[in-house]
Design a protein around this motif. Structure first.
Motif, PDB file in Angstrom:
ATOM      1  N   LEU A 209       1.501  -6.641  14.025  1.00 29.30           N
ATOM      2  CA  LEU A 209       1.715  -5.747  12.884  1.00 29.30           C
ATOM      3  C   LEU A 209       0.378  -5.096  12.578  1.00 29.30           C
ATOM      4  CD1 LEU A 209       3.945  -7.954  10.596  1.00 29.30           C
ATOM      5  CD2 LEU A 209       4.614  -5.890  11.823  1.00 29.30           C
ATOM      6  N   LEU A 210       0.352  -3.795  12.594  1.00 29.60           N
ATOM      7  CA  LEU A 210      -0.876  -3.044  12.384  1.00 29.60           C
ATOM      8  C   LEU A 210      -0.897  -2.426  10.993  1.00 29.60           C
ATOM      9  CD1 LEU A 210      -0.893  -1.231  15.845  1.00 29.60           C
ATOM     10  CD2 LEU A 210      -1.970  -3.412  15.252  1.00 29.60           C
ATOM     11  N   ASP A 211      -2.079  -2.036  10.548  1.00 26.48           N
ATOM     12  CA  ASP A 211      -2.207  -1.343   9.257  1.00 26.48           C
ATOM     13  C   ASP A 211      -1.242  -0.173   9.175  1.00 26.48           C
ATOM     14  OD1 ASP A 211      -5.811  -1.663   8.765  1.00 26.48           O
ATOM     15  OD2 ASP A 211      -4.168  -2.956   8.136  1.00 26.48           O
ATOM     16  N   ASP A 212      -1.161   0.599  10.250  1.00 27.96           N
ATOM     17  CA  ASP A 212      -0.284   1.774  10.270  1.00 27.96           C
ATOM     18  C   ASP A 212       1.180   1.377  10.041  1.00 27.96           C
ATOM     19  OD1 ASP A 212      -2.487   3.354  10.789  1.00 27.96           O
ATOM     20  OD2 ASP A 212      -2.118   3.456  12.947  1.00 27.96           O
ATOM     21  N   ASP A 213       1.586   0.265  10.628  1.00 26.71           N
ATOM     22  CA  ASP A 213       2.959  -0.213  10.434  1.00 26.71           C
ATOM     23  C   ASP A 213       3.212  -0.524   8.965  1.00 26.71           C
ATOM     24  OD1 ASP A 213       3.526  -0.244  13.240  1.00 26.71           O
ATOM     25  OD2 ASP A 213       2.572  -2.218  13.398  1.00 26.71           O
ATOM     26  N   LEU A 214       2.308  -1.292   8.372  1.00 28.08           N
ATOM     27  CA  LEU A 214       2.497  -1.744   6.991  1.00 28.08           C
ATOM     28  C   LEU A 214       2.416  -0.590   6.004  1.00 28.08           C
ATOM     29  CD1 LEU A 214       0.537  -5.094   7.153  1.00 28.08           C
ATOM     30  CD2 LEU A 214       2.965  -4.664   7.521  1.00 28.08           C
ATOM     31  N   GLN A 215       1.652   0.432   6.318  1.00 30.49           N
ATOM     32  CA  GLN A 215       1.557   1.592   5.435  1.00 30.49           C
ATOM     33  C   GLN A 215       2.834   2.424   5.455  1.00 30.49           C
ATOM     34  OE1 GLN A 215      -2.103   3.555   6.483  1.00 30.49           O
ATOM     35  NE2 GLN A 215      -3.319   1.796   5.855  1.00 30.49           N
TER      36      GLN A 215
ATOM     37  N   GLU B 109       0.738 -15.101   5.085  1.00 26.17           N
ATOM     38  CA  GLU B 109       0.640 -16.542   4.915  1.00 26.17           C
ATOM     39  C   GLU B 109       1.989 -17.234   5.108  1.00 26.17           C
ATOM     40  OE1 GLU B 109      -2.027 -18.412   1.829  1.00 26.17           O
ATOM     41  OE2 GLU B 109      -0.050 -18.778   0.941  1.00 26.17           O
ATOM     42  N   ASP B 110       3.054 -16.625   4.602  1.00 21.37           N
ATOM     43  CA  ASP B 110       4.388 -17.220   4.660  1.00 21.37           C
ATOM     44  C   ASP B 110       5.164 -16.597   5.829  1.00 21.37           C
ATOM     45  OD1 ASP B 110       7.119 -17.891   4.182  1.00 21.37           O
ATOM     46  OD2 ASP B 110       6.661 -18.186   2.057  1.00 21.37           O
ATOM     47  N   PRO B 111       5.579 -17.407   6.798  1.00 18.74           N
ATOM     48  CA  PRO B 111       6.326 -16.870   7.938  1.00 18.74           C
ATOM     49  C   PRO B 111       7.611 -16.138   7.530  1.00 18.74           C
ATOM     50  CG  PRO B 111       5.694 -19.151   8.350  1.00 18.74           C
ATOM     51  CD  PRO B 111       5.349 -18.850   6.917  1.00 18.74           C
ATOM     52  N   ALA B 112       8.242 -16.562   6.442  1.00 12.96           N
ATOM     53  CA  ALA B 112       9.463 -15.889   5.986  1.00 12.96           C
ATOM     54  C   ALA B 112       9.166 -14.461   5.542  1.00 12.96           C
ATOM     55  CB  ALA B 112      10.117 -16.682   4.851  1.00 12.96           C
ATOM     56  N   LEU B 113       8.013 -14.247   4.935  1.00 13.61           N
ATOM     57  CA  LEU B 113       7.623 -12.896   4.528  1.00 13.61           C
ATOM     58  C   LEU B 113       7.354 -12.036   5.757  1.00 13.61           C
ATOM     59  CD1 LEU B 113       6.978 -10.822   2.377  1.00 13.61           C
ATOM     60  CD2 LEU B 113       4.658 -11.779   2.239  1.00 13.61           C
ATOM     61  N   GLU B 114       6.678 -12.598   6.729  1.00 15.36           N
ATOM     62  CA  GLU B 114       6.421 -11.839   7.957  1.00 15.36           C
ATOM     63  C   GLU B 114       7.730 -11.449   8.641  1.00 15.36           C
ATOM     64  OE1 GLU B 114       4.297 -12.113  12.316  1.00 15.36           O
ATOM     65  OE2 GLU B 114       3.456 -13.317  10.680  1.00 15.36           O
ATOM     66  N   LEU B 115       8.677 -12.366   8.699  1.00 14.77           N
ATOM     67  CA  LEU B 115       9.979 -12.053   9.304  1.00 14.77           C
ATOM     68  C   LEU B 115      10.687 -10.928   8.562  1.00 14.77           C
ATOM     69  CD1 LEU B 115      11.410 -15.579  10.189  1.00 14.77           C
ATOM     70  CD2 LEU B 115      10.737 -13.769  11.787  1.00 14.77           C
TER      71      LEU B 115
ATOM     72  N   LEU C  70      10.685  -3.196   9.345  1.00  7.97           N
ATOM     73  CA  LEU C  70      10.007  -2.228  10.216  1.00  7.97           C
ATOM     74  C   LEU C  70      10.662  -2.107  11.591  1.00  7.97           C
ATOM     75  CD1 LEU C  70       6.299  -3.190   9.455  1.00  7.97           C
ATOM     76  CD2 LEU C  70       7.447  -1.056   8.808  1.00  7.97           C
ATOM     77  N   SER C  71      11.696  -2.913  11.833  1.00  7.35           N
ATOM     78  CA  SER C  71      12.325  -2.979  13.163  1.00  7.35           C
ATOM     79  C   SER C  71      11.289  -3.244  14.240  1.00  7.35           C
ATOM     80  CB  SER C  71      13.097  -1.685  13.467  1.00  7.35           C
ATOM     81  OG  SER C  71      14.122  -1.507  12.532  1.00  7.35           O
ATOM     82  N   LYS C  72      10.421  -4.223  13.966  1.00  5.93           N
ATOM     83  CA  LYS C  72       9.351  -4.580  14.895  1.00  5.93           C
ATOM     84  C   LYS C  72       9.323  -6.106  15.046  1.00  5.93           C
ATOM     85  CE  LYS C  72       4.625  -3.491  16.099  1.00  5.93           C
ATOM     86  NZ  LYS C  72       3.422  -2.729  15.780  1.00  5.93           N
TER      87      LYS C  72
END
Length: 103
Positions: free
Chosen positions: A28-34, A9-15, A21-23
């Protein structure tokens, strides 16, 4: 492999998640976040944590110096051991009650 894309929801959190993740691009995929075990998002203007619940393997979360008021999205992060929340606008810490690994 789970290919579902995820959003915050918050762009700052996504950044912050992308930096950890260096991505910087691509979905962003489930595998990335896990894979994410530690996130440092201090003093970056965060208001909402919606989406952090997808980072189920987080062990350390540093969120000092933001404008966070709602901790509900963290309530299911059962592996969380370290949580830093100084200088935020918290309404309640009740959502943290079930996180038994927090020190």
């Amino acid at each position: 492999m789970n290919r579902d894309t995820r959003q915050f929801e918050d762009p700052a959190l996504e950044l912050a998640v992308r930096a950890a993740l260096s991505k910087p691009r691509d979905d962003l995929l489930d595998d990335d976040l896990q894979r994410l075990q530690s996130l440092h998002a201090t003093n970056c203007g965060l208001v909402s944590l919606r989406g952090i619940e997808q980072c189920v393997n987080l062990r350390s979360l540093s969120l000092n110096g933001n404008r966070i008021s709602d901790l509900e999205p963290t309530s299911g992060l059962q592996r969380l051991e370290i949580l830093q929340l100084q200088h935020n606008r918290l309404d309640s810490v009740t959502p943290l009650a079930g996180l038994s690994r927090l020190v």
